[in-house]
Motif scaffolding. Structure first.
Motif, PDB file in Angstrom:
ATOM      1  N   HIS A 173      38.389  12.588 113.074  1.00  0.00           N
ATOM      2  CA  HIS A 173      37.320  11.702 112.619  1.00  0.00           C
ATOM      3  C   HIS A 173      37.164  11.694 111.105  1.00  0.00           C
ATOM      4  O   HIS A 173      36.968  10.634 110.491  1.00  0.00           O
ATOM      5  N   ASP A 174      37.233  12.854 110.460  1.00  0.00           N
ATOM      6  CA  ASP A 174      36.912  12.944 109.038  1.00  0.00           C
ATOM      7  C   ASP A 174      38.066  12.555 108.124  1.00  0.00           C
ATOM      8  O   ASP A 174      37.869  12.400 106.928  1.00  0.00           O
ATOM      9  N   GLY A 175      39.262  12.434 108.644  1.00  0.00           N
ATOM     10  CA  GLY A 175      40.391  12.069 107.798  1.00  0.00           C
ATOM     11  C   GLY A 175      40.591  10.567 107.720  1.00  0.00           C
ATOM     12  O   GLY A 175      39.804   9.779 108.235  1.00  0.00           O
ATOM     13  N   ALA A 176      41.658  10.179 107.053  1.00  0.00           N
ATOM     14  CA  ALA A 176      41.992   8.761 106.903  1.00  0.00           C
ATOM     15  C   ALA A 176      43.119   8.374 107.847  1.00  0.00           C
ATOM     16  O   ALA A 176      43.988   9.187 108.172  1.00  0.00           O
ATOM     17  N   VAL A 177      43.078   7.139 108.287  1.00  0.00           N
ATOM     18  CA  VAL A 177      44.176   6.544 109.049  1.00  0.00           C
ATOM     19  C   VAL A 177      45.040   5.758 108.071  1.00  0.00           C
ATOM     20  O   VAL A 177      44.516   5.031 107.225  1.00  0.00           O
ATOM     21  N   ILE A 178      46.346   5.917 108.152  1.00  0.00           N
ATOM     22  CA  ILE A 178      47.266   5.171 107.294  1.00  0.00           C
ATOM     23  C   ILE A 178      48.076   4.219 108.159  1.00  0.00           C
ATOM     24  O   ILE A 178      48.737   4.635 109.117  1.00  0.00           O
ATOM     25  N   ILE A 179      47.996   2.934 107.813  1.00  0.00           N
ATOM     26  CA  ILE A 179      48.678   1.883 108.574  1.00  0.00           C
ATOM     27  C   ILE A 179      49.841   1.345 107.751  1.00  0.00           C
ATOM     28  O   ILE A 179      49.666   0.971 106.584  1.00  0.00           O
ATOM     29  N   ARG A 180      51.000   1.342 108.370  1.00  0.00           N
ATOM     30  CA  ARG A 180      52.195   0.735 107.768  1.00  0.00           C
ATOM     31  C   ARG A 180      52.603  -0.435 108.651  1.00  0.00           C
ATOM     32  O   ARG A 180      53.015  -0.242 109.786  1.00  0.00           O
ATOM     33  N   GLU A 181      52.426  -1.639 108.122  1.00  0.00           N
ATOM     34  CA  GLU A 181      52.686  -2.863 108.879  1.00  0.00           C
ATOM     35  C   GLU A 181      51.853  -2.859 110.170  1.00  0.00           C
ATOM     36  O   GLU A 181      50.639  -2.862 110.111  1.00  0.00           O
ATOM     37  N   ASN A 182      52.485  -2.823 111.342  1.00  0.00           N
ATOM     38  CA  ASN A 182      51.705  -2.903 112.586  1.00  0.00           C
ATOM     39  C   ASN A 182      51.571  -1.564 113.298  1.00  0.00           C
ATOM     40  O   ASN A 182      51.288  -1.528 114.488  1.00  0.00           O
ATOM     41  N   ARG A 183      51.750  -0.473 112.563  1.00  0.00           N
ATOM     42  CA  ARG A 183      51.677   0.846 113.192  1.00  0.00           C
ATOM     43  C   ARG A 183      50.713   1.777 112.470  1.00  0.00           C
ATOM     44  O   ARG A 183      50.674   1.809 111.236  1.00  0.00           O
ATOM     45  N   VAL A 184      49.949   2.513 113.257  1.00  0.00           N
ATOM     46  CA  VAL A 184      49.141   3.612 112.729  1.00  0.00           C
ATOM     47  C   VAL A 184      50.087   4.798 112.566  1.00  0.00           C
ATOM     48  O   VAL A 184      50.487   5.426 113.541  1.00  0.00           O
ATOM     49  N   MET A 185      50.485   5.070 111.329  1.00  0.00           N
ATOM     50  CA  MET A 185      51.484   6.108 111.081  1.00  0.00           C
ATOM     51  C   MET A 185      50.910   7.506 111.306  1.00  0.00           C
ATOM     52  O   MET A 185      51.572   8.379 111.863  1.00  0.00           O
ATOM     53  N   ALA A 186      49.671   7.722 110.869  1.00  0.00           N
ATOM     54  CA  ALA A 186      49.060   9.042 111.005  1.00  0.00           C
ATOM     55  C   ALA A 186      47.554   8.920 110.892  1.00  0.00           C
ATOM     56  O   ALA A 186      47.023   7.940 110.360  1.00  0.00           O
ATOM     57  N   ALA A 187      46.868   9.935 111.398  1.00  0.00           N
ATOM     58  CA  ALA A 187      45.408  10.004 111.303  1.00  0.00           C
ATOM     59  C   ALA A 187      45.028  11.394 110.795  1.00  0.00           C
ATOM     60  O   ALA A 187      45.830  12.324 110.836  1.00  0.00           O
ATOM     61  N   GLY A 188      43.811  11.520 110.318  1.00  0.00           N
ATOM     62  CA  GLY A 188      43.367  12.791 109.760  1.00  0.00           C
ATOM     63  C   GLY A 188      44.036  13.122 108.444  1.00  0.00           C
ATOM     64  O   GLY A 188      44.159  14.296 108.073  1.00  0.00           O
ATOM     65  N   CYS A 189      44.458  12.102 107.711  1.00  0.00           N
ATOM     66  CA  CYS A 189      45.174  12.314 106.449  1.00  0.00           C
ATOM     67  C   CYS A 189      44.196  12.640 105.309  1.00  0.00           C
ATOM     68  O   CYS A 189      43.072  12.144 105.278  1.00  0.00           O
ATOM     69  N   LEU A 190      44.658  13.459 104.388  1.00  0.00           N
ATOM     70  CA  LEU A 190      43.853  13.842 103.231  1.00  0.00           C
ATOM     71  C   LEU A 190      44.177  12.934 102.057  1.00  0.00           C
ATOM     72  O   LEU A 190      45.343  12.705 101.740  1.00  0.00           O
ATOM     73  N   LEU A 191      43.145  12.416 101.412  1.00  0.00           N
ATOM     74  CA  LEU A 191      43.314  11.529 100.267  1.00  0.00           C
ATOM     75  C   LEU A 191      42.748  12.189  99.015  1.00  0.00           C
ATOM     76  O   LEU A 191      41.805  12.975  99.086  1.00  0.00           O
ATOM     77  N   PRO A 192      43.298  11.862  97.845  1.00  0.00           N
ATOM     78  CA  PRO A 192      42.777  12.450  96.597  1.00  0.00           C
ATOM     79  C   PRO A 192      41.442  11.841  96.211  1.00  0.00           C
ATOM     80  O   PRO A 192      41.235  10.627  96.358  1.00  0.00           O
ATOM     81  N   LEU A 193      40.535  12.656  95.722  1.00  0.00           N
ATOM     82  CA  LEU A 193      39.227  12.149  95.282  1.00  0.00           C
ATOM     83  C   LEU A 193      39.336  11.555  93.883  1.00  0.00           C
ATOM     84  O   LEU A 193      40.128  12.013  93.059  1.00  0.00           O
ATOM     85  N   THR A 194      38.553  10.517  93.628  1.00  0.00           N
ATOM     86  CA  THR A 194      38.535   9.915  92.301  1.00  0.00           C
ATOM     87  C   THR A 194      37.942  10.882  91.281  1.00  0.00           C
ATOM     88  O   THR A 194      37.098  11.725  91.620  1.00  0.00           O
ATOM     89  N   ARG A 195      38.384  10.743  90.039  1.00  0.00           N
ATOM     90  CA  ARG A 195      37.844  11.560  88.958  1.00  0.00           C
ATOM     91  C   ARG A 195      36.774  10.817  88.162  1.00  0.00           C
ATOM     92  O   ARG A 195      36.311  11.304  87.126  1.00  0.00           O
ATOM     93  N   ASP A 196      36.404   9.643  88.633  1.00  0.00           N
ATOM     94  CA  ASP A 196      35.377   8.843  87.967  1.00  0.00           C
ATOM     95  C   ASP A 196      34.006   9.443  88.283  1.00  0.00           C
ATOM     96  O   ASP A 196      33.538   9.405  89.418  1.00  0.00           O
ATOM     97  N   HIS A 197      33.362   9.987  87.248  1.00  0.00           N
ATOM     98  CA  HIS A 197      32.058  10.635  87.429  1.00  0.00           C
ATOM     99  C   HIS A 197      30.888   9.664  87.241  1.00  0.00           C
ATOM    100  O   HIS A 197      29.734  10.072  87.304  1.00  0.00           O
ATOM    101  N   ASN A 198      31.189   8.401  87.002  1.00  0.00           N
ATOM    102  CA  ASN A 198      30.133   7.422  86.769  1.00  0.00           C
ATOM    103  C   ASN A 198      29.774   6.634  88.025  1.00  0.00           C
ATOM    104  O   ASN A 198      29.018   5.669  87.953  1.00  0.00           O
TER     105      ASN A 198
END
Length: 275
Positions: A173-198
């Motif tokens: 639930h807490d991760g990201a789903v990554i879609i490549r064309e018509n397929r869900v390649m993976a779920a629960g993926c970790l993404l980098p957080l933005t460094r924008d503090h504004n």
């Protein structure tokens, strides 16, 4: 003289020499196809231009510059297996699976419409029930390094599959789903957080991860807020909030549906030096 040398070269060529050249050309082409949509392309561009600059420095007899560049190229050649480790591993995996030799099929507009309709339907259902979601659409920059951080699925996109993945209190639930064309390649993926503090304090970790991922690649990311149910999307390091079903569908079509195949001009465009 030059034409005579070329003619002599062709006269001495055997059938096996032609086969040898074709095999090497095929493997170089497949390697290019493998890395052209990843961040390794930018590194390869840097190596190409560094090599050209080394040749020019030698031709102009810039001895100190040539010495520095020669030493730098030696270090880079040793470091290449480390820098390109994800791409080399993926190439070996594809060779083992037989996928290295097969060209990928380009999706048509009707197939994209089915994918977009299912994603939008799932997104609006989760929005109505205030279920948080993070859906990443891969575009020209490959996201295999992020796919490797999650759980491999490689299933066809459907609103039912996406709904099940983002059920509250499930492992994915807490991760990201990554879609490549018509397929869900993976779920629960970790993404980098933005460094924008504004950014607004209203934006939580899920939104900051979506912005951070869009800063590093040309992907488009759909976000559903778990607190408010607001649907947003991010692209190019910016977030656009308050999307309804129709606007989200149009946005995804604009980013994902391609009306023409890539030609020679598109390939040359990708090989321009980065600014």
């Amino acid at each position: 003289m030059f034409l005579g040398q070329i003619q002599g070269l062709f006269m001495t060529m055997r059938l096996w020499d032609i086969l040898d050249i074709l095999v090497v050309a095929f493997f170089l082409y497949r390697i290019y196809i493998l890395i052209r949509d990843t961040r390794a392309t930018a590194l390869l561009k840097g190596l190409v231009f560094l090599g050209i600059f080394t040749v020019i420095a030698g031709w102009l007899q810039l001895h100190v510059v040539s010495w520095i560049l020669d030493k730098l190229m030696t270090v880079l050649i040793v470091a290449l297996p480390v820098v390109f480790q994800p791409e080399l591993r993926r190439a070996l995996e594809q060779i083992g699976r037989g996928k290295f030799y097969v060209s990928s099929r380009v999706m048509n507009e009707v197939e994209w419409d089915h994918v977009i309709d299912d994603v939008v339907a799932a997104t609006m259902t989760m929005s109505a029930n205030k279920i948080g979601a993070l859906i990443v659409f891969e575009r020209s920059v490959g996201l295999d390094d992020r796919i490797d951080t999650g759980i491999r699925i490689e299933g066809l996109v459907s609103k039912e599959l996406l709904g099940n993945i983002f059920i509250v209190n499930t492992p994915l639930h807490d991760g990201a789903v990554i879609i490549r064309e018509n397929r869900v390649m993976a779920a629960g993926c970790l993404l980098p957080l933005t460094r924008d503090h504004n950014l607004s304090t209203e934006l939580g970790t899920r939104h900051r991860a979506a912005i951070g991922m869009s800063e590093q690649a040309d992907c488009v990311i759909v976000v559903v807020s778990e607190e408010t149910g607001i649907v947003s999307y991010t692209y190019g390091g910016h977030i656009y909030r308050g999307q309804d079903a129709e606007s989200l569908k149009n946005i995804l079509r604009n980013y994902l549906v391609t009306s023409k195949p890539k030609g020679v001009s598109d390939v040359l465009q990708k090989w321009r030096p980065l600014k």
